[in-house]
Design a protein around this motif. Structure first.
Motif, PDB file in Angstrom:
ATOM      1  N   ILE A 228      61.620  40.992  32.027  1.00  0.00           N
ATOM      2  CA  ILE A 228      60.185  40.757  32.173  1.00  0.00           C
ATOM      3  C   ILE A 228      59.490  42.106  32.321  1.00  0.00           C
ATOM      4  CG2 ILE A 228      58.360  39.686  33.555  1.00  0.00           C
ATOM      5  CD1 ILE A 228      60.510  37.735  34.610  1.00  0.00           C
ATOM      6  N   ARG A 229      58.510  42.339  31.465  1.00  0.00           N
ATOM      7  CA  ARG A 229      57.667  43.534  31.584  1.00  0.00           C
ATOM      8  C   ARG A 229      56.232  43.102  31.866  1.00  0.00           C
ATOM      9  NH1 ARG A 229      60.565  47.929  29.777  1.00  0.00           N
ATOM     10  NH2 ARG A 229      62.183  47.414  28.247  1.00  0.00           N
ATOM     11  N   LEU A 230      55.455  44.060  32.329  1.00  0.00           N
ATOM     12  CA  LEU A 230      54.045  43.801  32.616  1.00  0.00           C
ATOM     13  C   LEU A 230      53.171  44.708  31.766  1.00  0.00           C
ATOM     14  CD1 LEU A 230      54.218  43.672  36.519  1.00  0.00           C
ATOM     15  CD2 LEU A 230      54.336  41.751  34.917  1.00  0.00           C
ATOM     16  N   GLY A 231      52.010  44.202  31.383  1.00  0.00           N
ATOM     17  CA  GLY A 231      51.015  45.033  30.724  1.00  0.00           C
ATOM     18  C   GLY A 231      50.375  45.969  31.729  1.00  0.00           C
ATOM     19  N   SER A 232      49.252  46.528  31.380  1.00  0.00           N
ATOM     20  CA  SER A 232      48.581  47.515  32.221  1.00  0.00           C
ATOM     21  C   SER A 232      48.122  46.911  33.544  1.00  0.00           C
ATOM     22  CB  SER A 232      47.380  48.082  31.468  1.00  0.00           C
ATOM     23  OG  SER A 232      46.714  49.056  32.245  1.00  0.00           O
ATOM     24  N   LEU A 233      48.387  47.638  34.629  1.00  0.00           N
ATOM     25  CA  LEU A 233      48.013  47.210  35.982  1.00  0.00           C
ATOM     26  C   LEU A 233      46.976  48.147  36.583  1.00  0.00           C
ATOM     27  CD1 LEU A 233      51.557  46.483  37.494  1.00  0.00           C
ATOM     28  CD2 LEU A 233      49.954  44.809  36.562  1.00  0.00           C
ATOM     29  N   GLU A 234      46.143  47.600  37.450  1.00  0.00           N
ATOM     30  CA  GLU A 234      45.267  48.419  38.272  1.00  0.00           C
ATOM     31  C   GLU A 234      46.041  48.858  39.516  1.00  0.00           C
ATOM     32  OE1 GLU A 234      41.906  49.426  37.893  1.00  0.00           O
ATOM     33  OE2 GLU A 234      42.372  48.850  35.841  1.00  0.00           O
ATOM     34  N   PRO A 235      45.821  50.079  39.998  1.00  0.00           N
ATOM     35  CA  PRO A 235      46.605  50.591  41.134  1.00  0.00           C
ATOM     36  C   PRO A 235      46.583  49.698  42.364  1.00  0.00           C
ATOM     37  CG  PRO A 235      45.278  52.331  40.171  1.00  0.00           C
ATOM     38  CD  PRO A 235      44.870  51.069  39.496  1.00  0.00           C
ATOM     39  N   ARG A 236      45.452  49.072  42.650  1.00  0.00           N
ATOM     40  CA  ARG A 236      45.312  48.358  43.917  1.00  0.00           C
ATOM     41  C   ARG A 236      46.215  47.134  44.050  1.00  0.00           C
ATOM     42  NH1 ARG A 236      39.085  48.901  46.167  1.00  0.00           N
ATOM     43  NH2 ARG A 236      39.331  51.109  46.713  1.00  0.00           N
ATOM     44  N   PRO A 254      61.780  48.090  35.546  1.00  0.00           N
ATOM     45  CA  PRO A 254      61.116  49.134  36.344  1.00  0.00           C
ATOM     46  C   PRO A 254      60.265  50.045  35.460  1.00  0.00           C
ATOM     47  CG  PRO A 254      63.398  49.733  35.986  1.00  0.00           C
ATOM     48  CD  PRO A 254      63.213  48.379  35.349  1.00  0.00           C
ATOM     49  N   HIS A 255      59.286  49.451  34.834  1.00  0.00           N
ATOM     50  CA  HIS A 255      58.438  50.121  33.845  1.00  0.00           C
ATOM     51  C   HIS A 255      57.007  49.666  34.119  1.00  0.00           C
ATOM     52  CE1 HIS A 255      56.994  50.155  29.374  1.00  0.00           C
ATOM     53  NE2 HIS A 255      56.614  51.251  29.998  1.00  0.00           N
ATOM     54  N   PHE A 256      56.187  50.569  34.655  1.00  0.00           N
ATOM     55  CA  PHE A 256      54.863  50.191  35.124  1.00  0.00           C
ATOM     56  C   PHE A 256      53.796  51.084  34.503  1.00  0.00           C
ATOM     57  CE2 PHE A 256      57.957  49.202  38.428  1.00  0.00           C
ATOM     58  CZ  PHE A 256      57.728  47.838  38.589  1.00  0.00           C
ATOM     59  N   HIS A 257      52.833  50.446  33.859  1.00  0.00           N
ATOM     60  CA  HIS A 257      51.699  51.188  33.307  1.00  0.00           C
ATOM     61  C   HIS A 257      50.534  51.026  34.274  1.00  0.00           C
ATOM     62  CE1 HIS A 257      49.528  53.186  30.050  1.00  0.00           C
ATOM     63  NE2 HIS A 257      48.483  52.478  30.475  1.00  0.00           N
ATOM     64  N   LEU A 258      50.269  52.096  35.026  1.00  0.00           N
ATOM     65  CA  LEU A 258      49.187  52.095  36.007  1.00  0.00           C
ATOM     66  C   LEU A 258      47.999  52.865  35.442  1.00  0.00           C
ATOM     67  CD1 LEU A 258      50.500  52.810  39.625  1.00  0.00           C
ATOM     68  CD2 LEU A 258      49.856  50.645  38.600  1.00  0.00           C
ATOM     69  N   SER A 259      46.923  52.155  35.209  1.00  0.00           N
ATOM     70  CA  SER A 259      45.744  52.776  34.624  1.00  0.00           C
ATOM     71  C   SER A 259      45.167  53.832  35.565  1.00  0.00           C
ATOM     72  CB  SER A 259      44.702  51.691  34.324  1.00  0.00           C
ATOM     73  OG  SER A 259      43.564  52.244  33.746  1.00  0.00           O
ATOM     74  N   LEU A 260      44.924  55.043  35.065  1.00  0.00           N
ATOM     75  CA  LEU A 260      44.376  56.135  35.882  1.00  0.00           C
ATOM     76  C   LEU A 260      42.986  56.553  35.377  1.00  0.00           C
ATOM     77  CD1 LEU A 260      44.543  58.376  38.028  1.00  0.00           C
ATOM     78  CD2 LEU A 260      45.789  59.768  36.346  1.00  0.00           C
ATOM     79  N   GLN A 261      42.910  57.035  34.141  1.00  0.00           N
ATOM     80  CA  GLN A 261      41.707  57.509  33.443  1.00  0.00           C
ATOM     81  C   GLN A 261      41.283  58.920  33.834  1.00  0.00           C
ATOM     82  OE1 GLN A 261      41.531  55.797  31.058  1.00  0.00           O
ATOM     83  NE2 GLN A 261      41.885  53.671  31.603  1.00  0.00           N
ATOM     84  N   SER A 262      41.393  59.282  35.116  1.00  0.00           N
ATOM     85  CA  SER A 262      41.095  60.654  35.530  1.00  0.00           C
ATOM     86  C   SER A 262      41.768  60.918  36.870  1.00  0.00           C
ATOM     87  CB  SER A 262      39.589  60.888  35.659  1.00  0.00           C
ATOM     88  OG  SER A 262      39.328  62.194  36.165  1.00  0.00           O
TER      89      SER A 262
END
Length: 435
Positions: A228-236, A254-262
C-alpha cells in the motif's frame, strides 16, 4: 461499434478518472483505440493547474478535431470547470463534461449522437457535496493500481486554482474503496496507491471515526494486496499516532511524499500554506522515528512572487537539512484567477531557471546517496517489466521505498515479489540485484 480514443492530462486523479471512463465505454460497447487518426470519438481529460496546462489542453482538443473533422470531440475535467464559456464557443469541441459529471459520459454521448446539438454536463462545483463514485477494473500498469478515494480541497493556497475547479472536500465511502481494492486483488494486482486531490483530508466530511488511517487499515485487510502506497500528504497529518500505526502495518510502504513548496517561512506564508518549516522538519523526524530510512519525497516551487535570493537560499539550506530522497522542482507559473497571479515582485524567468537548476543538481546528489545506502542489503522488488540493457535482459521493479532495481534473467517474473542483494548500479537510477 464506435471507436473511441482517450488522452489524459494532469495528475494521478485525472489518470484514474480517465481509466474509469475507458471502463464505462468498454462496458457499453465502444471500442478503445490509440489516440491517433481514425477514431470516431476523442475524449481529452483536461488539466488547468497552470496557464501552460490550459494551453496543452486546448492544443490536444484541436489536434483531435484535426485528426478527424467528423469525429465527436469531448473536453472533460478541470479546464472545462474553469473555462466553460470559452469551450462552449470553440467550434472544435462538441461536448463538455465538468468535474463530478464524468459518470454521465455515456448518457451525454448518446444524447449528442441522437440530436448532434452541442452538449454539456457541468455543475457549480462549489455547491457539490456528493462524491462522484467512479470505478476501474484494470489499468495500463498491470502491477500497480492508483485508487481515487477523495476529491476537492479546502486549503486555498494562493498559487492554486484547484479548489475552484474541484470544489470542497468529498470522500469516497470506505466500503466502496475496499470493494474496488478487493476486485483489483482478484484480478492479480499486488500494489495499490491511495490518491486524491487533498488525500490528508479524507474522511473529514464523514464525521468522527473515519479518516485516512482507518481507511488504510481497512485496505490492509484485503487478501492478495501486498503493498500500500499513499499519494501526496500534508505535513500536519503526520502525528506520532499516525506514524506509529502505519509502521505496524506489514503492507505499508515506507515511501512518503510530504508536500513542502518552500523551506522559507516568509514564502510559505505568502503561499498560504498551513505550516512552517520547523513543523515540517518535526514531521519528517517522526517518520524517521518509526520507519527505518523511509523514502521521503517532496515538491518545491522556485521563483514564487517576492522570493528573494535570501529566501531561496533559506529553502536550499532547508532541503539540505531534510535530505530528501527526491525533490520535484517546479518553476512558479502564473495561474490566472489565483491570488498569487496578482502579487507584486514577480520573479524573472531567468532567475527561476537558475534556481531550479541548483535544486535539481542537489536532488540528483541526494537521490544517488539514498540509493547507495541500499548497497549490500537484501531487498524485495515487485517486478513490473522486462528491460534490455546492453543487449542483456533484466527483470525490473521497485522496492517498497520506490527505489528501482533489476536482476538478470530470461524468466518472466512479472507481478512477482522477488528477493535479491543489491550489489551495485545497473543504471544511474537503477540498482543491480543478485538473486
Amino acid at each position: 461499434m464506435k471507436k473511441v480514443a482517450l488522452h489524459n492530462l494532469g495528475c494521478k486523479v485525472n489518470s484514474y478518472e480517465t481509466e474509469s471512463m475507458r471502463h464505462m465505454l468498454e462496458q457499453n460497447g465502444y471500442e478503445i483505440v490509440p489516440f491517433a487518426e481514425g477514431a470516431d470519438i476523442y475524449i481529452i481529460n483536461t488539466c488547468t493547474v497552470t496557464n501552460i496546462a490550459d494551453r496543452k489542453s486546448r492544443q490536444m482538443l484541436h489536434k483531435a478535431k484535426k485528426m478527424n473533422p467528423d469525429a465527436i470531440v469531448v473536453a472533460a475535467g478541470c479546464y472545462v470547470q474553469a473555462s466553460k464559456e470559452d469551450l462552449k464557443a470553440d467550434e472544435c469541441i462538441d461536448i463538455i463534461i465538468g468535474n463530478n459529471r464524468k459518470k454521465d459520459l455515456i448518457a451525454v454521448l448518446r444524447e449528442y449522437e441522437d440530436n448532434h446539438d452541442k452538449s454539456e454536463a457541468w455543475v457549480d462545483i462549489d455547491a457539490e457535496s456528493e462524491y462522484e463514485n467512479l470505478e476501474i477494473e484494470n489499468t495500463a500498469d498491470h502491477v500497480r493500481a492508483y485508487i481515487k478515494v477523495q476529491d476537492g480541497c479546502n486549503q486555498f493556497c494562493s498559487y492554486c486554482i484547484i479548489p475552484y475547479t474541484r470544489g470542497r472536500v468529498r470522500s469516497r465511502k470506505a466500503e466502496d474503496v475496499v470493494a474496488e481494492v478487493h476486485s483489483l486483488a482478484v484480478r492479480g494486482y499486488k500494489e495499490v496507491v491511495l490518491t486524491g486531490i487533498h488525500l490528508s483530508s479524507y474522511g473529514v466530511d464523514h464525521g468522527e471515526g473515519e479518516n485516512l488511517l482507518t481507511l488504510i487499515q481497512a485496505v490492509h485487510e484485503v487478501e492478495g494486496i501486498e503493498r500500500i502506497r499513499l499519494g501526496s500528504l500534508e505535513p500536519r497529518i503526520v502525528t506520532e499516532e499516525f506514524a506509529k500505526a502505519l509502521s505496524s502495518l506489514r503492507k505499508m510502504c515506507p515511501h512518503f511524499h510530504l508536500s513542502l513548496q518552500s523551506g522559507c517561512d516568509a514564502t510559505l506564508k505568502r503561499m498560504n500554506r498551513r505550516y512552517d518549516s520547523a513543523e515540517y522538519y518535526e514531521k519528517c523526524q517522526v517518520l524517521r522515528k518509526y520507519f527505518e530510512n523511509p523514502a521521503i519525497t517532496t515538491d518545491v516551487i522556485v521563483g514564487f512572487p517576492g522570493e528573494t535570493d535570501e529566501e531561496f537560499q533559506t529553502t536550499r539550506n532547508f532541503l539540505e537539512k531534510i535530505d530528501f530522497y527526491e525533490t520535484h522542482v517546479f518553476k512558479y507559473s502564473v495561474r490566472k484567477g489565483t491570488r498569487a497571479a496578482a502579487m507584486e515582485n514577480q520573479v524573472d524567468d531567468r532567475i527561476k531557471t537558475e534556481r531550479s537548476s541548483i535544486l535539481l543538481e542537489m536532488t540528483k546528489r541526494n537521490s544517488r546517496r539514498y540509493r547507495e545506502a541500499f548497497l549490500g542489503r537484501d531487498l524485495e522488488i515487485l517486478v513490473e517489466e522486462t528491460v534490455e540493457i546492453n543487449g542483456k535482459k533484466y527483470q525490473s521493479g521497485h522496492t517498497k521505498e520506490y527505489v528501482k532495481a533489476a536482476f538478470s534473467g530470461e524468466e518472466d517474473c512479472m507481478n512477482q515479489i522477488v528477493k535479491g542483494k543489491a550489489t551495485g548500479f545497473l543504471l544511474e537510477d537503477m540498482l543491480l540485484l543478485e538473486k
